[in-house]
Write a protein that holds these residues in place. Structure first.
Motif, PDB file in Angstrom:
ATOM      1  N   GLN A  44       0.834  -1.183   0.000  1.00 37.71           N
ATOM      2  CA  GLN A  44       0.000   0.000   0.000  1.00 37.71           C
ATOM      3  C   GLN A  44       0.881   1.250   0.000  1.00 37.71           C
ATOM      4  OE1 GLN A  44      -3.282  -0.341  -0.084  1.00 37.71           O
ATOM      5  NE2 GLN A  44      -3.951   1.785   0.082  1.00 37.71           N
ATOM      6  N   VAL A  45       0.506   2.211  -0.815  1.00 39.03           N
ATOM      7  CA  VAL A  45       1.234   3.468  -0.916  1.00 39.03           C
ATOM      8  C   VAL A  45       0.265   4.613  -0.687  1.00 39.03           C
ATOM      9  CG1 VAL A  45       2.569   4.982  -2.434  1.00 39.03           C
ATOM     10  CG2 VAL A  45       2.891   2.510  -2.562  1.00 39.03           C
ATOM     11  N   GLN A  46       0.652   5.545   0.133  1.00 39.04           N
ATOM     12  CA  GLN A  46      -0.134   6.765   0.328  1.00 39.04           C
ATOM     13  C   GLN A  46       0.606   7.932  -0.308  1.00 39.04           C
ATOM     14  OE1 GLN A  46      -0.858   6.880   4.588  1.00 39.04           O
ATOM     15  NE2 GLN A  46      -2.842   5.880   4.300  1.00 39.04           N
ATOM     16  N   LEU A  47      -0.156   8.755  -1.036  1.00 39.21           N
ATOM     17  CA  LEU A  47       0.433   9.846  -1.802  1.00 39.21           C
ATOM     18  C   LEU A  47      -0.207  11.166  -1.394  1.00 39.21           C
ATOM     19  CD1 LEU A  47       0.237   8.061  -5.285  1.00 39.21           C
ATOM     20  CD2 LEU A  47       2.219   8.177  -3.770  1.00 39.21           C
ATOM     21  N   VAL A  48       0.623  12.184  -1.221  1.00 37.84           N
ATOM     22  CA  VAL A  48       0.138  13.505  -0.849  1.00 37.84           C
ATOM     23  C   VAL A  48       0.788  14.544  -1.752  1.00 37.84           C
ATOM     24  CG1 VAL A  48      -0.052  15.229   0.961  1.00 37.84           C
ATOM     25  CG2 VAL A  48      -0.196  12.794   1.544  1.00 37.84           C
ATOM     26  N   GLU A  49      -0.044  15.258  -2.516  1.00 39.39           N
ATOM     27  CA  GLU A  49       0.456  16.284  -3.417  1.00 39.39           C
ATOM     28  C   GLU A  49       0.511  17.643  -2.729  1.00 39.39           C
ATOM     29  OE1 GLU A  49      -2.359  13.633  -5.975  1.00 39.39           O
ATOM     30  OE2 GLU A  49      -2.338  14.560  -3.982  1.00 39.39           O
ATOM     31  N   SER A  50       1.387  18.493  -3.225  1.00 35.24           N
ATOM     32  CA  SER A  50       1.480  19.870  -2.751  1.00 35.24           C
ATOM     33  C   SER A  50       2.054  20.735  -3.864  1.00 35.24           C
ATOM     34  CB  SER A  50       2.350  19.961  -1.496  1.00 35.24           C
ATOM     35  OG  SER A  50       3.670  19.534  -1.776  1.00 35.24           O
ATOM     36  N   GLY A  51       1.940  22.047  -3.680  1.00 40.98           N
ATOM     37  CA  GLY A  51       2.566  22.965  -4.623  1.00 40.98           C
ATOM     38  C   GLY A  51       1.645  23.639  -5.605  1.00 40.98           C
ATOM     39  N   CYS A  56      -1.190  12.863  -8.326  1.00 44.36           N
ATOM     40  CA  CYS A  56      -0.045  11.959  -8.365  1.00 44.36           C
ATOM     41  C   CYS A  56      -0.578  10.538  -8.256  1.00 44.36           C
ATOM     42  CB  CYS A  56       0.858  12.301  -7.185  1.00 44.36           C
ATOM     43  SG  CYS A  56       2.232  11.200  -6.905  1.00 44.36           S
ATOM     44  N   ALA A  57       0.047   9.608  -8.969  1.00 45.82           N
ATOM     45  CA  ALA A  57      -0.422   8.232  -8.956  1.00 45.82           C
ATOM     46  C   ALA A  57       0.747   7.265  -9.061  1.00 45.82           C
ATOM     47  CB  ALA A  57      -1.396   7.996 -10.105  1.00 45.82           C
ATOM     48  N   ALA A  58       0.550   6.069  -8.515  1.00 49.67           N
ATOM     49  CA  ALA A  58       1.583   5.035  -8.537  1.00 49.67           C
ATOM     50  C   ALA A  58       1.081   3.785  -9.254  1.00 49.67           C
ATOM     51  CB  ALA A  58       2.006   4.689  -7.117  1.00 49.67           C
ATOM     52  N   ASP A  59       1.920   3.248 -10.109  1.00 54.25           N
ATOM     53  CA  ASP A  59       1.676   1.958 -10.765  1.00 54.25           C
ATOM     54  C   ASP A  59       2.187   0.874  -9.827  1.00 54.25           C
ATOM     55  OD1 ASP A  59       2.960   0.493 -13.896  1.00 54.25           O
ATOM     56  OD2 ASP A  59       1.841  -0.384 -12.234  1.00 54.25           O
ATOM     57  N   PRO A  60       1.317  -0.001  -9.310  1.00 55.98           N
ATOM     58  CA  PRO A  60       1.732  -0.921  -8.255  1.00 55.98           C
ATOM     59  C   PRO A  60       2.563  -2.111  -8.719  1.00 55.98           C
ATOM     60  CG  PRO A  60      -0.531  -1.335  -8.858  1.00 55.98           C
ATOM     61  CD  PRO A  60      -0.098  -0.128  -9.629  1.00 55.98           C
ATOM     62  N   THR A  61       2.744  -2.272 -10.048  1.00 56.71           N
ATOM     63  CA  THR A  61       3.578  -3.376 -10.524  1.00 56.71           C
ATOM     64  C   THR A  61       5.039  -2.979 -10.335  1.00 56.71           C
ATOM     65  OG1 THR A  61       1.931  -4.048 -12.144  1.00 56.71           O
ATOM     66  CG2 THR A  61       4.204  -4.796 -12.490  1.00 56.71           C
ATOM     67  N   ARG A  62       5.722  -3.691  -9.495  1.00 55.45           N
ATOM     68  CA  ARG A  62       7.085  -3.311  -9.145  1.00 55.45           C
ATOM     69  C   ARG A  62       8.042  -3.602 -10.284  1.00 55.45           C
ATOM     70  NH1 ARG A  62       8.597  -5.399  -3.302  1.00 55.45           N
ATOM     71  NH2 ARG A  62      10.183  -3.801  -3.603  1.00 55.45           N
ATOM     72  N   TRP A  63       8.992  -2.714 -10.439  1.00 53.12           N
ATOM     73  CA  TRP A  63      10.070  -2.870 -11.414  1.00 53.12           C
ATOM     74  C   TRP A  63       9.579  -2.988 -12.858  1.00 53.12           C
ATOM     75  CZ3 TRP A  63      13.297  -1.565  -7.915  1.00 53.12           C
ATOM     76  CH2 TRP A  63      13.333  -2.196  -6.664  1.00 53.12           C
ATOM     77  N   ARG A  64       8.429  -2.373 -13.162  1.00 58.21           N
ATOM     78  CA  ARG A  64       7.950  -2.411 -14.550  1.00 58.21           C
ATOM     79  C   ARG A  64       8.925  -1.638 -15.423  1.00 58.21           C
ATOM     80  NH1 ARG A  64       2.793  -3.332 -16.463  1.00 58.21           N
ATOM     81  NH2 ARG A  64       1.742  -2.591 -14.580  1.00 58.21           N
ATOM     82  N   ILE A  65       9.320  -2.241 -16.542  1.00 62.95           N
ATOM     83  CA  ILE A  65      10.350  -1.636 -17.381  1.00 62.95           C
ATOM     84  C   ILE A  65       9.793  -0.498 -18.212  1.00 62.95           C
ATOM     85  CG2 ILE A  65      11.941  -2.051 -19.287  1.00 62.95           C
ATOM     86  CD1 ILE A  65      12.273  -4.906 -18.219  1.00 62.95           C
ATOM     87  N   VAL A  66       8.603  -0.691 -18.758  1.00 63.14           N
ATOM     88  CA  VAL A  66       8.028   0.303 -19.662  1.00 63.14           C
ATOM     89  C   VAL A  66       7.194   1.288 -18.855  1.00 63.14           C
ATOM     90  CG1 VAL A  66       6.581   0.652 -21.694  1.00 63.14           C
ATOM     91  CG2 VAL A  66       7.971  -1.409 -21.496  1.00 63.14           C
ATOM     92  N   VAL A  67       7.257   2.554 -19.193  1.00 62.05           N
ATOM     93  CA  VAL A  67       6.505   3.582 -18.485  1.00 62.05           C
ATOM     94  C   VAL A  67       5.595   4.300 -19.472  1.00 62.05           C
ATOM     95  CG1 VAL A  67       8.355   5.291 -18.808  1.00 62.05           C
ATOM     96  CG2 VAL A  67       6.696   5.575 -16.951  1.00 62.05           C
ATOM     97  N   GLY A  68       4.404   4.651 -19.028  1.00 61.87           N
ATOM     98  CA  GLY A  68       3.490   5.357 -19.900  1.00 61.87           C
ATOM     99  C   GLY A  68       2.114   5.467 -19.302  1.00 61.87           C
ATOM    100  N   PRO A  69       1.165   5.965 -20.081  1.00 57.52           N
ATOM    101  CA  PRO A  69      -0.175   6.230 -19.556  1.00 57.52           C
ATOM    102  C   PRO A  69      -1.101   5.027 -19.514  1.00 57.52           C
ATOM    103  CG  PRO A  69      -0.032   6.946 -21.832  1.00 57.52           C
ATOM    104  CD  PRO A  69       1.353   6.471 -21.440  1.00 57.52           C
ATOM    105  N   SER A  70      -0.758   3.949 -20.190  1.00 60.58           N
ATOM    106  CA  SER A  70      -1.728   2.869 -20.382  1.00 60.58           C
ATOM    107  C   SER A  70      -1.648   1.767 -19.343  1.00 60.58           C
ATOM    108  CB  SER A  70      -1.553   2.267 -21.783  1.00 60.58           C
ATOM    109  OG  SER A  70      -0.246   1.802 -21.965  1.00 60.58           O
ATOM    110  N   PHE A  71      -0.857   1.928 -18.325  1.00 58.96           N
ATOM    111  CA  PHE A  71      -0.759   0.929 -17.273  1.00 58.96           C
ATOM    112  C   PHE A  71      -1.670   1.322 -16.117  1.00 58.96           C
ATOM    113  CE2 PHE A  71       2.499  -1.299 -19.393  1.00 58.96           C
ATOM    114  CZ  PHE A  71       3.346  -0.366 -19.957  1.00 58.96           C
ATOM    115  N   PRO A  72      -2.076   0.348 -15.323  1.00 61.28           N
ATOM    116  CA  PRO A  72      -2.949   0.688 -14.194  1.00 61.28           C
ATOM    117  C   PRO A  72      -2.208   1.448 -13.104  1.00 61.28           C
ATOM    118  CG  PRO A  72      -2.335  -1.617 -14.106  1.00 61.28           C
ATOM    119  CD  PRO A  72      -1.804  -1.100 -15.412  1.00 61.28           C
ATOM    120  N   TYR A  73      -2.735   2.594 -12.751  1.00 63.85           N
ATOM    121  CA  TYR A  73      -2.206   3.361 -11.627  1.00 63.85           C
ATOM    122  C   TYR A  73      -3.221   3.200 -10.491  1.00 63.85           C
ATOM    123  CZ  TYR A  73       1.263   5.421 -14.747  1.00 63.85           C
ATOM    124  OH  TYR A  73       2.306   5.605 -15.608  1.00 63.85           O
TER     125      TYR A  73
END
Length: 126
Positions: free
Chosen positions: A1-8, A96-113
């Motif tokens: 589980q990851v908790q995210l807090v944005e600011s700025g 802000c969002a996190a993709d929970p699949t660890r060590w995923r090589i490819v990065v982009g918008p189409s993965f589950p966040y």
């Protein structure tokens, strides 16, 4: 589980700059790809930028390419979005969002966040 807090977030004139920051909890942050999304009133949420777990790979929406820069500091568990040359159409709530699949090589918008922050408002006046 990851908790995210944005600011700025805040109010800025067109052409100005803002830097958003996202602080993450948890010891596995450094293994997650991270993304920034935004949602304007009456519009669907859209992808803005993403960064790989190592910080080496980035991906940007065409609408922000060349103006926004995503970065991360795994020692501090943070991911930032530097926004320059802001336009009124950049006005939105930024998430802000996190993709929970660890060590995923490819990065982009189409993965589950699956992990999301509460959002921070960015308003750009003309």
């Amino acid at each position: 589980q990851v908790q995210l807090v944005e600011s700025g977030g805040g109010l800025v004139q067109a052409g100005g700059s803002l830097r958003l920051s996202c602080a993450a909890s948890g010891r596995t942050f450094s293994s997650y790809n991270m993304g920034w999304f935004r949602q304007a009133p009456g519009k669907e949420r859209e992808f803005v930028a993403a960064i790989g777990w190592s910080g080496h790979n980035t991906y940007y929406a065409n609408s922000v390419k060349g103006r926004f820069t995503i970065s991360r500091d795994n020692a501090k568990n943070t991911v930032d979005l530097q926004m320059n040359s802001l336009k009124p159409e950049d006005t939105a709530v930024y998430y802000c969002a996190a993709d929970p699949t660890r060590w995923r090589i490819v990065v982009g918008p189409s993965f589950p966040y699956d992990y999301w922050g509460q959002g921070t408002q960015v308003t750009v006046s003309s």
